[in-house]
Design a protein around this motif. Structure first.
Motif, PDB file in Angstrom:
ATOM      1  N   GLN A 100       0.772  -1.214  -0.038  1.00 49.19           N
ATOM      2  CA  GLN A 100      -0.082  -0.058  -0.004  1.00 49.19           C
ATOM      3  C   GLN A 100       0.534   1.106   0.062  1.00 49.19           C
ATOM      4  N   LEU A 101       1.737   1.316   0.824  1.00 45.73           N
ATOM      5  CA  LEU A 101       2.878   2.231   0.818  1.00 45.73           C
ATOM      6  C   LEU A 101       3.568   2.609  -0.611  1.00 45.73           C
ATOM      7  N   GLN A 105       1.201   3.983  -3.064  1.00 45.88           N
ATOM      8  CA  GLN A 105       1.125   5.569  -2.626  1.00 45.88           C
ATOM      9  C   GLN A 105       2.067   6.369  -3.138  1.00 45.88           C
ATOM     10  N   ASN A 160       1.920  10.583  -3.520  1.00 48.22           N
ATOM     11  CA  ASN A 160       0.712  10.830  -2.452  1.00 48.22           C
ATOM     12  C   ASN A 160       1.645  11.286  -1.180  1.00 48.22           C
ATOM     13  N   PRO A 161       1.366  12.590  -0.703  1.00 49.04           N
ATOM     14  CA  PRO A 161       1.921  13.130   0.533  1.00 49.04           C
ATOM     15  C   PRO A 161       1.538  12.187   1.597  1.00 49.04           C
ATOM     16  N   LYS A 162       0.413  11.672   1.619  1.00 46.07           N
ATOM     17  CA  LYS A 162      -0.027  10.744   2.766  1.00 46.07           C
ATOM     18  C   LYS A 162       0.789   9.564   3.187  1.00 46.07           C
ATOM     19  N   ALA A 163       1.355   9.117   1.901  1.00 49.27           N
ATOM     20  CA  ALA A 163       2.219   7.865   2.083  1.00 49.27           C
ATOM     21  C   ALA A 163       3.424   8.257   3.396  1.00 49.27           C
ATOM     22  N   GLU A 189       3.333  10.879   5.319  1.00 47.97           N
ATOM     23  CA  GLU A 189       2.421  11.195   6.757  1.00 47.97           C
ATOM     24  C   GLU A 189       2.415   9.884   7.438  1.00 47.97           C
ATOM     25  N   VAL A 190       2.007   8.886   6.798  1.00 46.41           N
ATOM     26  CA  VAL A 190       1.749   7.507   7.548  1.00 46.41           C
ATOM     27  C   VAL A 190       2.980   6.961   8.154  1.00 46.41           C
ATOM     28  N   VAL A 226       6.748  16.743   3.552  1.00 44.80           N
ATOM     29  CA  VAL A 226       6.010  16.555   4.489  1.00 44.80           C
ATOM     30  C   VAL A 226       6.935  16.346   5.971  1.00 44.80           C
ATOM     31  N   GLN A 251       7.846  19.695   7.264  1.00 41.78           N
ATOM     32  CA  GLN A 251       6.514  20.703   7.371  1.00 41.78           C
ATOM     33  C   GLN A 251       6.897  22.005   6.588  1.00 41.78           C
TER      34      GLN A 251
END
Length: 228
Positions: free
Chosen positions: A18-19, A22, A27-30, A32-33, A156, A159
């Motif tokens: 999944q990572l 992403q 995808n920036p969420k990868a 972040e997770v 990310v 920040q």
């Protein structure tokens, strides 16, 4: 292996996949997770190993082309993998140092290393580097893909804005390139020595050279048959 262990392994592999998907989508969420995941370091290391293995195998066609024996072949793959790992670590260190020096933002080196490591997920397609003629194009596409992922990951992790992340990533990349690519900083005799030590051969033939030699031999053979 106990059933609970199998389930845990399946869940871990699912998380890795999944990572990877992403990161490939930038995808920036990868990022972040993985920065907050308790096993983020293991996930990042797994992705880097898988991607690095594909990338290393993609380069191994040169070893086959040069008829390197089995022991030297394995040794060369190990050296190539270690070189990639060192490059990732050095790039991460450069970014970590530059971000704090230029923009005064602080983050743990482990976090930066984790973000940079998973950014190499596009190297999953590194196996296709072995394709004659197209291999070089694929190689540069993958490098650009990785670079974009690193920029997003740096943004990310620290920040910071896109421009600041781009500056840190670019300067870190330039430093790495100066040390590994540009002839002024690269000792050619050292490259030749390392090739001889790892492969046991004196001259390195590239894939395109092997293809051209093969084509020339086939054409010469066809001409001889026509003359006969």
């Amino acid at each position: 292996m106990a059933e609970s262990e199998i389930i845990t392994l399946v869940d871990f592999l699912a998380a890795v996949w999944q990572l990877i998907t992403q990161v490939l989508r930038l995808n920036p969420k990868a990022f972040e997770v993985i920065l907050v995941a308790p096993n983020g370091g293991q996930l990042a290391l797994s992705i880097l190993i898988i991607a690095g293995l594909s990338y290393t195998l993609g380069q191994s066609v040169v070893l086959f082309a040069n008829r390197v024996n089995r022991s030297h072949f394995i040794f060369s793959l190990v050296v190539s993998a270690l070189t990639l790992a060192i490059s990732v670590g050095f790039w991460a260190f450069s970014i970590w140092f530059l971000a704090e020096t230029l923009f005064g933002v602080c983050q743990s080196f482990v976090a930066v290393m984790t973000a940079v490591a998973i950014s190499f997920a596009p190297y999953l397609f590194g196996l296709f580097i072995l394709l004659p003629y197209l291999g070089h194009i694929i190689f540069y596409i993958l490098r650009i893909w990785v670079f974009l992922a690193v920029v997003i990951g740096v943004g990310v992790t620290f920040q910071i804005g896109f421009i600041e992340a781009l500056v840190c990533s670019t300067l870190g990349w330039i430093i790495l390139e100066l040390l590994t690519r540009i002839p002024i900083f690269r000792i050619k005799s050292l490259d030749s020595w390392l090739w001889r030590v790892t492969t046991g051969t004196d001259h390195q033939l590239q894939t395109d050279e092997i293809v051209n030699l093969y084509v020339d031999e086939e054409q010469s053979s066809a001409l001889r048959e026509d003359e006969e």
